[in-house]
Enzyme design. Structure first.
Site, PDB file in Angstrom:
ATOM      1  CB  SER A 121       5.580  39.122  58.015  1.00 55.94           C
ATOM      2  OG  SER A 121       6.835  38.835  57.789  1.00 55.94           O
ATOM      3  CG  HIS A 142       0.950  38.771  58.665  1.00 57.51           C
ATOM      4  ND1 HIS A 142       0.986  39.680  59.412  1.00 57.51           N
ATOM      5  CD2 HIS A 142       1.837  37.891  59.054  1.00 57.51           C
ATOM      6  CE1 HIS A 142       2.456  39.551  60.251  1.00 57.51           C
ATOM      7  NE2 HIS A 142       2.672  38.375  59.886  1.00 57.51           N
ATOM      8  CD  GLU A 154      -0.726  42.988  60.022  1.00 62.07           C
ATOM      9  OE1 GLU A 154      -0.626  44.100  60.659  1.00 62.07           O
ATOM     10  OE2 GLU A 154       0.264  42.288  59.412  1.00 62.07           O
ATOM     11  CG  ASN A 192       5.739  42.474  60.680  1.00 63.77           C
ATOM     12  OD1 ASN A 192       5.748  42.245  61.973  1.00 63.77           O
ATOM     13  ND2 ASN A 192       6.019  41.590  60.002  1.00 63.77           N
TER      14      ASN A 192
END
Length: 596
Positions: A121, A142, A154, A192
């Protein structure tokens, strides 16, 4: 034409790895699930069995489908078991050296055409890929936790990832029923990168005792509609995991101070306070792994008697202003049983405000949320006035005039002369310093901020803003009034943005910077935050609703007060405002609303 994946391997069977195994097996794909020991394999098996059994109990999975799903999983110890799979996804802890060792071994074990993927991540997919002799076949996939539920994936390509590999993985995500956003290898990717700066800022607020953990979390849930408050989310993620992600983003992302982990995070990790998984983090839980929060020594007393302790009696309220916010606040107080005096600049404005309140109350009757008797009683409690002198005997004044400091200061100076001693004087400002308003009076101890959210009759949150001169009695009165209104009052200091705007707008500004850098599209960034984080709106949807001019003004205030370089307004935001692209109200913002 995208290739067909018939078998995949998953390395690492913790919560995320076991969830990824379930995603593939649910969709008819054979999975080789690998761990380093038989004990770890068994833990993964228990996690998957528990998840599928819960799905059966909730009627979301048939028993026969569960049995077929479990039969597709081959549980193995050691990477050698992955010799014939078409794709491997690694889901081990976020340590670069560990991932590099695993990928070097996968490169040796797996067949030449196999795709090697990491679920990282925050770490560099590029740095992981160079541990292999096939970096063009390495990609980031991800998933978000819990993987069987969260829709977003992702897909992270490096500068050398083959275009065919990207196409194959995108098609696989579609087969899994996921929404993928394809992006380049950058610290934090989309979700993130936007999420963890916000979480770190929230921890900083708590560390500095600006507000309590409960008030910070309640503010973001009730003020922004987020599924969890930031500190509760940190506990869910795990403070050790959050620390590693922030530290990686700080080192890889240009050393932005907002991603430098707040010292309290490292202290808590060192002390073993890791969040839910350890039973204690920012909150205390029933037991390790439990989501149930229990009372601890920091839990505030929230009984009615405690809230009213030291509070002054409030029966009559004056509300100054004629805009949308003033109209909503009048309705809120009148429905709650208070006698209200509405003061505007002239009879014409009073008539308009009166009509707006009537219209809103009538809508409540039509929708069945208010009886005709209650509507009439609420209207009967309001006196309409065009002179401040009628506030001479009220117990509380709430100011809701234009957001200009000079106007508010002049008004409070007048209220100081007119109102009786002991009256609480409140401003609804969302961005101006309350202390500046307070010092326009000779009674700053009686002045406080009561920041209602729009629309006031619906939004349950009020930020109670204390200055360094606000008395304990005034604060107690404000808390008691909010409780009587049926609102959740959160207490904070007199700092730009208070809680909600101070946490929300830097996140929105970061999203604009991400778009400005051509890292991703507005649509994909919005998808990432809605599907990956459960936000009710993506950042660009929200900016267009709020208004780009309003957003820019708030961001400028935050930057001027905090002087944090990362808070400087994104140039793209400034350019759009200059061009008159203000969002929905002007028909064009980040999106064109004239065609909708």
């Amino acid at each position: 034409m995208a290739r067909e994946f018939t078998s995949v391997g998953v390395v690492g069977l913790g919560t995320m790895g076991a969830g990824i195994v379930e995603v593939f097996a649910r969709n008819g794909i054979d999975v080789v699930a690998v761990e380093i020991s038989a004990t770890a394999v068994e833990r993964g098996r228990v996690t998957l069995t528990g998840s599928t059994d819960r799905a059966v109990a909730k009627g979301k999975l048939a028993e026969a489908d569960r049995d077929a799903l479990l039969a597709r999983v081959d549980w193995q110890v050691g990477l050698d078991a992955l010799h014939s799979v078409d794709l491997v996804i690694e889901a081990v802890p976020e340590h670069l050296d560990l991932k590099q060792r695993i990928f070097a071994e996968l490169d040796r074990v797996c067949k030449p055409e196999a795709i090697l993927a990491t679920n990282t991540s925050s770490l560099s997919v590029t740095e992981i890929s160079v541990a292999t002799t096939r970096p063009n076949q390495v990609i980031g996939i991800h998933f978000f936790n819990p993987a069987p539920v969260m829709k977003l994936v992702e897909v992270v390509r490096t500068v050398v990832t083959s275009a065919d590999v990207v196409v194959d993985v995108e098609a696989l995500c579609e087969r899994l029923g996921k929404v993928d956003v394809t992006i380049s290898d950058r610290a934090g990717f989309i979700a993130n990168a936007l999420l963890f700066g916000y979480l770190n800022h929230a921890v900083s607020m708590f560390e500095s005792r600006y507000a309590t953990r409960e008030d910070i979390d309640a503010a973001m849930k009730l003020g922004c509609g987020l599924p969890m408050g930031p500190l509760a989310l940190m506990d869910l993620i795990g403070l050790d995991t959050a620390y590693e992600i922030l530290d990686t983003m700080y080192r890889r992302g240009g050393r932005d101070r907002r991603h430098a982990p707040v010292p309290l995070i490292k202290q808590m990790v060192t002390a073993g306070l890791l969040g839910r998984k350890s039973g204690r983090g920012f909150y205390t839980y029933e037991r390790p792994g439990s989501p149930v929060v229990v009372t601890d020594e920091h839990t505030p007393v929230t009984t009615g008697a405690a809230l009213a302790d030291g509070a002054r009696a409030i029966a009559k309220v004056g509300i100054v202003g004629s805009g949308t916010m003033a109209t909503g606040i009048i309705e809120v107080f009148a429905k709650a049983g208070y006698e209200v005096i509405s003061v505007t600049r002239g009879a014409e404005k009073s008539a308009k405000v009166c009509e707006a309140v009537k219209t809103s109350l009538n809508k409540g009757v039509v929708r069945g949320k208010l009886s005709e008797e209650d509507r009439d009683a609420a209207l009967g409690r309001v006196t309409w006035s065009a002179t401040l002198d009628h506030l001479a005997d009220v117990d509380l004044v709430v100011e809701a005039v234009v957001e200009e400091l000079s106007v508010k200061k002049a008004l409070f100076a007048s209220l100081d002369e007119i109102c009786k001693p002991g009256v609480v004087l409140a401003t609804t400002t969302s961005s101006l310093p309350v202390i500046d308003v307070a010092m326009a009076t000779q009674r700053p101890a009686d002045v406080i901020g009561l920041h209602f959210f729009n629309p006031a009759p619906i939004m349950p949150l009020v930020e109670i803003v204390q200055t360094i001169r606000t008395s304990a009695e005034t604060s107690a009165t404000a808390r008691a009034v909010c409780a009587a209104l049926g609102k959740t009052g959160v207490v904070c200091g007199d700092r730009s943005g208070f809680i909600v705007n101070a946490l929300l707008f830097p996140y929105l500004n970061d999203a604009v910077k991400m778009l400005e850098a051509s890292y991703s599209t507005a649509d994909d960034i919005d998808y990432a935050m809605k599907l990956g984080c459960g936000y009710p709106m993506g950042p660009f949807e929200l900016l267009d609703v709020v208004g780009l001019d309003v957003s820019l003004a708030i961001q400028r205030e935050l930057y001027l007060e905090l002087r944090e370089p990362g808070f400087a307004p994104a140039p793209l935001l400034e350019h759009l405002v200059t061009a008159g692209y203000l969002g929905r109200k002007s028909g064009r913002g980040f999106r064109d609303h004239t065609k909708r």
